[in-house]
Design a protein around this motif. Structure first.
Motif, short mmCIF file in Angstrom:
data_model
loop_
_atom_site.label_atom_id
_atom_site.label_comp_id
_atom_site.label_asym_id
_atom_site.label_seq_id
_atom_site.Cartn_x
_atom_site.Cartn_y
_atom_site.Cartn_z
N ASP A 397 0.83 -1.21 0.00
CA ASP A 397 0.00 0.00 0.00
C ASP A 397 0.86 1.26 0.00
O ASP A 397 1.99 1.27 0.49
CB ASP A 397 -0.90 0.02 1.24
N GLY A 398 0.27 2.34 -0.50
CA GLY A 398 0.95 3.63 -0.40
C GLY A 398 1.01 4.09 1.03
O GLY A 398 2.07 4.47 1.54
N VAL A 399 -0.13 4.06 1.71
CA VAL A 399 -0.22 4.36 3.13
C VAL A 399 -1.29 3.47 3.74
O VAL A 399 -2.35 3.27 3.14
CB VAL A 399 -0.53 5.85 3.39
N GLU A 400 -1.01 2.91 4.89
CA GLU A 400 -2.02 2.14 5.62
C GLU A 400 -2.12 2.71 7.03
O GLU A 400 -1.11 2.95 7.69
CB GLU A 400 -1.70 0.65 5.67
N ILE A 401 -3.38 2.91 7.45
CA ILE A 401 -3.63 3.53 8.75
C ILE A 401 -4.40 2.55 9.61
O ILE A 401 -5.52 2.14 9.26
CB ILE A 401 -4.43 4.84 8.59
N PHE A 402 -3.81 2.17 10.73
CA PHE A 402 -4.43 1.25 11.69
C PHE A 402 -4.91 2.06 12.89
O PHE A 402 -4.11 2.45 13.75
CB PHE A 402 -3.43 0.19 12.14
N GLY A 403 -6.21 2.30 12.97
CA GLY A 403 -6.74 3.02 14.12
C GLY A 403 -6.20 4.44 14.22
O GLY A 403 -5.61 5.00 13.29
N ASP A 419 -3.05 -1.18 -2.55
CA ASP A 419 -3.98 -0.06 -2.40
C ASP A 419 -3.24 1.28 -2.27
O ASP A 419 -2.11 1.34 -1.78
CB ASP A 419 -4.85 -0.27 -1.15
N GLY A 420 -3.94 2.34 -2.66
CA GLY A 420 -3.40 3.67 -2.44
C GLY A 420 -3.54 4.07 -0.98
O GLY A 420 -2.55 4.21 -0.25
N PHE A 421 -4.80 4.23 -0.53
CA PHE A 421 -5.11 4.60 0.84
C PHE A 421 -5.88 3.45 1.49
O PHE A 421 -7.00 3.15 1.09
CB PHE A 421 -5.95 5.89 0.88
N ASP A 422 -5.27 2.81 2.49
CA ASP A 422 -5.87 1.66 3.16
C ASP A 422 -6.09 2.05 4.62
O ASP A 422 -5.13 2.36 5.34
CB ASP A 422 -4.95 0.45 3.06
N VAL A 423 -7.36 2.09 5.06
CA VAL A 423 -7.65 2.49 6.44
C VAL A 423 -8.52 1.44 7.11
O VAL A 423 -9.42 0.86 6.49
CB VAL A 423 -8.35 3.87 6.50
N ASP A 424 -8.25 1.17 8.39
CA ASP A 424 -9.01 0.15 9.10
C ASP A 424 -8.78 0.27 10.61
O ASP A 424 -8.20 1.25 11.09
CB ASP A 424 -8.64 -1.26 8.60
N ASN A 425 -9.22 -0.75 11.34
CA ASN A 425 -8.99 -0.87 12.79
C ASN A 425 -9.49 0.33 13.60
O ASN A 425 -8.91 0.68 14.63
CB ASN A 425 -7.50 -1.11 13.11
N GLY A 426 -10.56 0.98 13.11
CA GLY A 426 -11.14 2.06 13.89
C GLY A 426 -10.50 3.42 13.67
O GLY A 426 -10.61 4.30 14.53
N TRP A 427 -9.84 3.63 12.51
CA TRP A 427 -9.34 4.98 12.22
C TRP A 427 -10.51 5.94 12.11
O TRP A 427 -11.53 5.63 11.50
CB TRP A 427 -8.56 4.99 10.90
N ARG A 428 -10.36 7.12 12.71
CA ARG A 428 -11.40 8.13 12.67
C ARG A 428 -10.73 9.47 12.31
O ARG A 428 -10.02 10.05 13.14
CB ARG A 428 -12.14 8.23 14.01
#
Length: 547
Positions: A397-403, A419-428
């Motif tokens: 991924d380009g950037v992955e954000i975990f929470g 993926d370009g922007f991958d967000v998960d684990n409750g990122w807000r």
């Protein structure tokens, strides 16, 4: 002589009179009438009326959106298209020559823009704009200089990503700053580049500053860490890695370890470049002419920031968490490295600043589902500043954000393999002015411009909640869709451009569970589940299926 002439004229006149008399007399001579003399008038050919290019037929729902069944549950293509049509100012049948790469062909907005501050209810981070997409027109220079250009995307006044970064000369006479180790002059075979190599310590336990020194490259080897983990509730370590504008840092190509830079919970990075002098994290191969190409990727791990903001996914024996992220035990192990954790209760946690930064040729798959990407954020808080950053040619991924709760602005992903922007684990959080320009070929089969989920744990808290404004997603490979939204995540999209190739839809919304008879991701708002309802789309221009 004169008398002869007169006689001759008289004879000629008499002859003429007799001829006329034989035709009915002089009184019967008629003037030319209609049709007597054939006159041809050549009229100019009329200018043909221009024929407009035919408007393609409207896309079917199945061409616009992909339906995926998970646990015998699906969101039909018709339902997905209906969600988009329920918004305002959306264009679902875009076609023609509208973009030159990531830039609009003209300054006219491709769709009527909405006020993202009003739509998203945020005026402190989100800026009001009068156009859709990340760029206002063909001369928008907001991405100039601090980015690098490639076949994935070309930016105004930006150097090529494959070019040797601007290190400068004089390295042979330069000295390494205190806190680093002199690794000598970098050579490639018999060619002396003249770059002085100053190596970072494996663990930075006291604050370290890397000044810009002409001819000097800073190298990191193996898993290089800033500070040590203070835990989810620990106090700041006081350790900061400060990097000056224009500094070039390179992973060590001579070792077999996975080179990466990791900032632990409680420590910080201050990498603040400028538009004219961005900070560049790259591979050592990029320091030589022809050392890399547009196809190069995966030459080192990437940059990881870990923080003490909440996460929805908790390691075994910790958590569970709450909607407010108040669990003092919930934490999770970050992907790609062993025994390094993120998470806590500090919503505004500060892991530092990345501004005007490039991260090139990263990404390593440790195992299936356990990868390193260009930039990884694990539980970083809203006090962390990430803007004007480019992740180029990551093999994941380009950037992955975990929470966590970190917001992103002016973030570019070019040439990612996944993926370009991958967000998960409750990122807000919120993102604005973001670009994902995927690889033209060779990427993984399920790569998306953005993948949004909660790891198929639909009702873990805090719920993944994101807002994208002024985004441009160019899906140039054969992935199923540009946007994948699943896992019960709450999302809103405003002022965007989505373009895909033939065979790729624009949208893929997935629900994996049913709660009280309603499918997650698209169910009605439910405050008890921290659910604000189905995703919303306003002022998004969709140009799907290579039209």
């Amino acid at each position: 002589m004169s008398s002869f002439s007169r006689t001759t004229r008289l004879l000629m006149a008499g002859t003429a009179c007799m001829l006329l008399a034989s035709c009915g007399g002089a009184d019967d001579i008629a003037s030319p009438g209609a049709g007597t003399i054939g006159v041809v008038i050549n009229q100019p050919a009329p200018t043909p009326t221009p024929t407009a290019a035919p408007t393609p037929a409207a896309l079917t729902a199945a061409q616009f959106a992909t339906a995926t069944t998970v646990n015998n549950i699906s969101v039909t293509a018709d339902e997905q298209l209906a969600l988009v049509n329920a918004g305002s100012n959306n264009v679902v049948n875009g076609f023609g020559t509208t973009l030159n790469g990531v830039y609009p062909i003209s300054g006219a907005s491709l769709a009527t823009a909405s006020n993202p501050q009003t739509v998203l209810g945020n005026s402190s981070f989100i800026q009001n704009t009068s156009y859709v997409g990340a760029l206002s027109g063909p001369n928008d220079n907001s991405f100039s200089g601090w980015t690098c250009s490639s076949t994935a995307a070309t930016f105004l006044n930006s150097a090529a990503c494959s070019a040797v970064p601007s290190v400068g000369s004089g390295g042979s006479a330069a000295s390494c700053p205190t806190g680093t180790t002199d690794d000598g002059i970098l050579t490639a075979g018999s060619t002396n580049t003249g770059f002085r190599i100053c190596r970072l310590p494996q663990v930075i336990t006291t604050s370290l500053t890397l000044p810009k020194i002409a001819g000097v490259v800073y190298r990191f080897r193996g898993q290089t860490e800033v500070g040590v983990d203070v835990g989810s509730q620990g106090a700041d370590s006081g350790v900061t890695l400060t990097i000056a504008p224009g500094v070039v840092l390179a992973a060590d190509a001579t070792d077999s370890a996975n080179d990466l830079l990791l900032v632990n919970r409680g420590s910080r990075i201050s990498a603040v470049g400028t538009a004219d002098a961005p900070i560049i994290f790259t591979s050592q191969q990029n320091l030589f002419s022809n050392g890399v190409s547009d196809a190069t990727q995966g030459q080192w791990g990437g940059v990881i920031l870990l923080g003490r903001a909440p996460t929805a996914v908790c390691a075994t024996g910790t958590g569970p968490n709450t909607a407010g992220g108040t669990s003092t035990t919930c934490q999770a192990q970050i992907e790609g490295v062993g025994n390094r954790f993120y998470g806590g209760t500090t919503q505004a946690d500060n892991s530092g600043t990345l501004q005007y930064v490039q991260i090139r040729y990263t990404g390593i798959a440790i195992s299936e589902g356990n990868e390193l990407q260009g930039l990884t954020l694990g539980g970083t808080g809203s006090g962390t500043t990430i803007d004007h950053v480019q992740s180029h040619n990551s093999s994941d991924d380009g950037v992955e954000i975990f929470g966590g709760t970190t917001n992103l602005k002016y973030f570019v992903v070019t040439g990612a393999d996944d993926d370009g922007f991958d967000v998960d684990n409750g990122w807000r959080g919120y993102m604005q002015f973001i670009i994902a320009a995927q690889k033209a070929s060779g990427s993984t089969a399920d790569s998306f411009a953005t993948e949004i989920d909660s790891n198929n744990a639909e009702d873990l808290l805090p719920r993944t909640f994101g807002r994208y404004a002024n985004f441009t997603f160019i899906q140039t490979n054969s992935a199923p869709s540009a946007i994948r939204l699943r896992g019960g995540a709450d999302f809103a999209f405003v002022n965007g451009i989505v373009k895909t190739v033939t065979g790729a839809t624009c949208l893929n919304i997935i629900a994996g569970e049913t709660v009280n008879g309603q499918r997650t991701t698209v169910r009605a708002a439910d405050q008890s589940l921290q659910d604000v309802g189905p995703p919303t789309f306003n002022s998004v221009y969709f140009q799907c299926q290579g039209r």
